[in-house]
Design a protein around this motif. Structure first.
Motif, PDB file in Angstrom:
ATOM      1  N   LEU A 110       0.872  -1.327  -0.034  1.00 13.24           N
ATOM      2  CA  LEU A 110      -0.052   0.077  -0.009  1.00 13.24           C
ATOM      3  C   LEU A 110       1.053   1.183   0.128  1.00 13.24           C
ATOM      4  O   LEU A 110       0.662   2.205  -0.794  1.00 13.24           O
ATOM      5  CB  LEU A 110      -0.971  -0.030   1.238  1.00 13.24           C
ATOM      6  CG  LEU A 110      -2.003  -0.924   1.158  1.00 13.24           C
ATOM      7  CD1 LEU A 110      -2.875  -1.067   2.487  1.00 13.24           C
ATOM      8  CD2 LEU A 110      -3.096  -0.535   0.096  1.00 13.24           C
ATOM      9  N   LEU A 111       1.941   1.119   0.926  1.00 18.02           N
ATOM     10  CA  LEU A 111       2.567   2.379   0.875  1.00 18.02           C
ATOM     11  C   LEU A 111       3.531   2.701  -0.419  1.00 18.02           C
ATOM     12  O   LEU A 111       3.495   3.962  -0.874  1.00 18.02           O
ATOM     13  CB  LEU A 111       3.758   2.388   2.034  1.00 18.02           C
ATOM     14  CG  LEU A 111       3.153   2.299   3.242  1.00 18.02           C
ATOM     15  CD1 LEU A 111       4.441   2.326   4.390  1.00 18.02           C
ATOM     16  CD2 LEU A 111       2.544   3.742   3.596  1.00 18.02           C
ATOM     17  N   VAL A 112       4.031   1.656  -0.802  1.00 21.89           N
ATOM     18  CA  VAL A 112       4.714   1.959  -2.364  1.00 21.89           C
ATOM     19  C   VAL A 112       3.911   2.329  -3.541  1.00 21.89           C
ATOM     20  O   VAL A 112       4.034   3.302  -4.432  1.00 21.89           O
ATOM     21  CB  VAL A 112       5.546   1.010  -2.551  1.00 21.89           C
ATOM     22  CG1 VAL A 112       6.867   0.536  -1.495  1.00 21.89           C
ATOM     23  CG2 VAL A 112       4.936  -0.398  -2.915  1.00 21.89           C
ATOM     24  N   ARG A 113       2.628   1.676  -3.491  1.00 17.27           N
ATOM     25  CA  ARG A 113       1.766   2.253  -4.608  1.00 17.27           C
ATOM     26  C   ARG A 113       1.229   3.297  -4.229  1.00 17.27           C
ATOM     27  O   ARG A 113       1.230   4.285  -5.215  1.00 17.27           O
ATOM     28  CB  ARG A 113       0.664   1.027  -4.340  1.00 17.27           C
ATOM     29  CG  ARG A 113      -0.411   1.205  -5.343  1.00 17.27           C
ATOM     30  CD  ARG A 113      -0.105   0.755  -6.687  1.00 17.27           C
ATOM     31  NE  ARG A 113      -1.389   0.902  -7.726  1.00 17.27           N
ATOM     32  CZ  ARG A 113      -1.427  -0.140  -8.433  1.00 17.27           C
ATOM     33  NH1 ARG A 113      -1.054  -1.205  -8.441  1.00 17.27           N
ATOM     34  NH2 ARG A 113      -2.484   0.034  -9.466  1.00 17.27           N
ATOM     35  N   TRP A 114       1.220   3.963  -3.019  1.00 14.48           N
ATOM     36  CA  TRP A 114       0.819   5.153  -2.794  1.00 14.48           C
ATOM     37  C   TRP A 114       1.716   6.160  -3.227  1.00 14.48           C
ATOM     38  O   TRP A 114       1.593   7.384  -3.933  1.00 14.48           O
ATOM     39  CB  TRP A 114       0.325   5.488  -1.489  1.00 14.48           C
ATOM     40  CG  TRP A 114       0.091   7.025  -0.927  1.00 14.48           C
ATOM     41  CD1 TRP A 114      -0.911   7.525  -1.014  1.00 14.48           C
ATOM     42  CD2 TRP A 114       0.907   7.770  -0.278  1.00 14.48           C
ATOM     43  NE1 TRP A 114      -0.864   8.965  -0.493  1.00 14.48           N
ATOM     44  CE2 TRP A 114       0.587   8.926   0.092  1.00 14.48           C
ATOM     45  CE3 TRP A 114       2.268   7.293   0.352  1.00 14.48           C
ATOM     46  CZ2 TRP A 114       1.155   9.871   0.485  1.00 14.48           C
ATOM     47  CZ3 TRP A 114       2.994   8.617   0.953  1.00 14.48           C
ATOM     48  CH2 TRP A 114       2.329   9.809   1.140  1.00 14.48           C
ATOM     49  N   HIS A 115       3.062   5.944  -2.996  1.00 13.34           N
ATOM     50  CA  HIS A 115       4.167   6.688  -3.378  1.00 13.34           C
ATOM     51  C   HIS A 115       4.424   6.687  -4.800  1.00 13.34           C
ATOM     52  O   HIS A 115       4.750   7.808  -5.299  1.00 13.34           O
ATOM     53  CB  HIS A 115       5.327   6.384  -2.519  1.00 13.34           C
ATOM     54  CG  HIS A 115       6.659   7.088  -2.878  1.00 13.34           C
ATOM     55  ND1 HIS A 115       6.683   8.441  -2.181  1.00 13.34           N
ATOM     56  CD2 HIS A 115       7.796   6.947  -3.453  1.00 13.34           C
ATOM     57  CE1 HIS A 115       7.995   8.826  -2.903  1.00 13.34           C
ATOM     58  NE2 HIS A 115       8.603   7.947  -3.480  1.00 13.34           N
ATOM     59  N   TYR A 116       4.664   5.676  -5.507  1.00 14.35           N
ATOM     60  CA  TYR A 116       5.137   5.496  -6.781  1.00 14.35           C
ATOM     61  C   TYR A 116       3.705   5.537  -7.487  1.00 14.35           C
ATOM     62  O   TYR A 116       3.976   5.822  -8.956  1.00 14.35           O
ATOM     63  CB  TYR A 116       5.747   4.404  -7.175  1.00 14.35           C
ATOM     64  CG  TYR A 116       7.104   4.294  -6.304  1.00 14.35           C
ATOM     65  CD1 TYR A 116       8.132   5.164  -6.928  1.00 14.35           C
ATOM     66  CD2 TYR A 116       7.402   3.629  -5.080  1.00 14.35           C
ATOM     67  CE1 TYR A 116       9.325   5.196  -6.331  1.00 14.35           C
ATOM     68  CE2 TYR A 116       8.756   3.709  -4.524  1.00 14.35           C
ATOM     69  CZ  TYR A 116       9.469   4.474  -4.962  1.00 14.35           C
ATOM     70  OH  TYR A 116      10.653   4.314  -4.434  1.00 14.35           O
ATOM     71  N   GLY A 117       2.633   5.017  -7.443  1.00 10.98           N
ATOM     72  CA  GLY A 117       1.491   4.694  -8.277  1.00 10.98           C
ATOM     73  C   GLY A 117       1.611   3.525  -9.491  1.00 10.98           C
ATOM     74  O   GLY A 117       2.751   3.107  -9.242  1.00 10.98           O
ATOM     75  N   PRO A 118       0.836   3.454 -10.141  1.00  7.72           N
ATOM     76  CA  PRO A 118       0.739   2.363 -11.077  1.00  7.72           C
ATOM     77  C   PRO A 118       1.767   2.692 -12.233  1.00  7.72           C
ATOM     78  O   PRO A 118       2.000   3.661 -12.513  1.00  7.72           O
ATOM     79  CB  PRO A 118      -0.679   2.118 -11.505  1.00  7.72           C
ATOM     80  CG  PRO A 118      -1.112   3.401 -11.343  1.00  7.72           C
ATOM     81  CD  PRO A 118      -0.544   4.005 -10.204  1.00  7.72           C
ATOM     82  N   VAL A 119       2.206   1.425 -12.967  1.00  9.12           N
ATOM     83  CA  VAL A 119       3.005   1.662 -14.172  1.00  9.12           C
ATOM     84  C   VAL A 119       2.256   2.516 -15.232  1.00  9.12           C
ATOM     85  O   VAL A 119       1.203   2.061 -15.638  1.00  9.12           O
ATOM     86  CB  VAL A 119       3.493   0.435 -14.589  1.00  9.12           C
ATOM     87  CG1 VAL A 119       4.290   0.628 -16.070  1.00  9.12           C
ATOM     88  CG2 VAL A 119       4.550  -0.149 -13.491  1.00  9.12           C
ATOM     89  N   PRO A 120       2.681   3.699 -15.598  1.00  7.27           N
ATOM     90  CA  PRO A 120       1.833   4.444 -16.490  1.00  7.27           C
ATOM     91  C   PRO A 120       2.150   4.130 -17.660  1.00  7.27           C
ATOM     92  O   PRO A 120       2.193   5.002 -18.819  1.00  7.27           O
ATOM     93  CB  PRO A 120       2.137   5.944 -16.150  1.00  7.27           C
ATOM     94  CG  PRO A 120       3.910   5.868 -15.942  1.00  7.27           C
ATOM     95  CD  PRO A 120       3.850   4.350 -15.361  1.00  7.27           C
TER      96      PRO A 120
END
Length: 198
Positions: A110-120
């Motif tokens: 959850l923390l890394v997803r919040w920080h980096y977001g999905p692959v765009p």
């Protein structure tokens, strides 16, 4: 009743510690730097820069390493709770280690997803004028998304904790695993019997 309460304390303590490990992992795990480019035919392609794809393995291995270290420390700490030593606390230890790994993976993801977001990949602003877009990919908590890989990550620290606890139990010469107070035993001597302590 006291042993059940002790087992619940171990389980909840390990789960909370796993959440903390997940937060620490999110700070330490390296992201993978990649690029999304637009080809001359107008297709989008994605790749990693240099050896950045190695970070995907390193991140998952880091989580397993942190959880394994915590499992060994937890087993030793639980062993120090002498009055409750035994199968119930050992069960709470390995079950808590599984819950701890799940909490660490969940909080970390959850923390890394919040920080980096999905692959765009679909939303990267690439165009014929600007064909390259650089991004940072969130580190993964698992080596892969297959059920076997996920189960291995969750169960490996529990196995290490159980093994550590078992080794401590095997190394104890007393049948009661050294619980307090010491057991009374009768010493047979040439002159008769007398009470003694183990």
């Amino acid at each position: 009743m006291k042993r059940q309460k002790a087992a619940l304390t171990v389980f909840l303590g390990l789960t909370l510690a796993g959440a903390v490990v997940g937060a620490v992992w999110a700070l330490l795990a390296p992201s993978a730097h990649g690029v999304i480019a637009l080809t001359r035919s107008g297709q989008r392609v994605q790749t990693y820069l240099g050896s950045e794809s190695d970070h995907l393995f390193v991140s998952a291995a880091l989580l397993v390493g942190l959880l394994t270290s915590m499992a060994i420390v937890a087993a030793v700490l639980v062993w120090q709770w002498r009055i409750h030593r035994g199968p119930l606390l050992a069960t709470a230890l390995w079950m808590g280690s599984v819950a701890s790994a799940g909490a660490a993976a969940g909080v970390g993801a959850l923390l890394v997803r919040w920080h980096y977001g999905p692959v765009p990949f679909d939303t990267a602003p690439v165009s014929p004028e600007h064909r390259i877009f650089y991004y940072s990919e969130a580190p993964p908590v698992f080596f892969a998304h297959g059920p076997l890989q996920i189960a291995t990550t969750l169960l490996f620290p529990a196995a290490i904790a159980a093994l550590t606890y078992a080794l401590l139990a095997v190394a104890t010469p007393r049948d009661d695993l050294g619980a307090l107070p010491p057991m009374e035993r009768v010493l047979v001597t040439a002159g008769g019997t007398e009470p003694g302590r183990r």
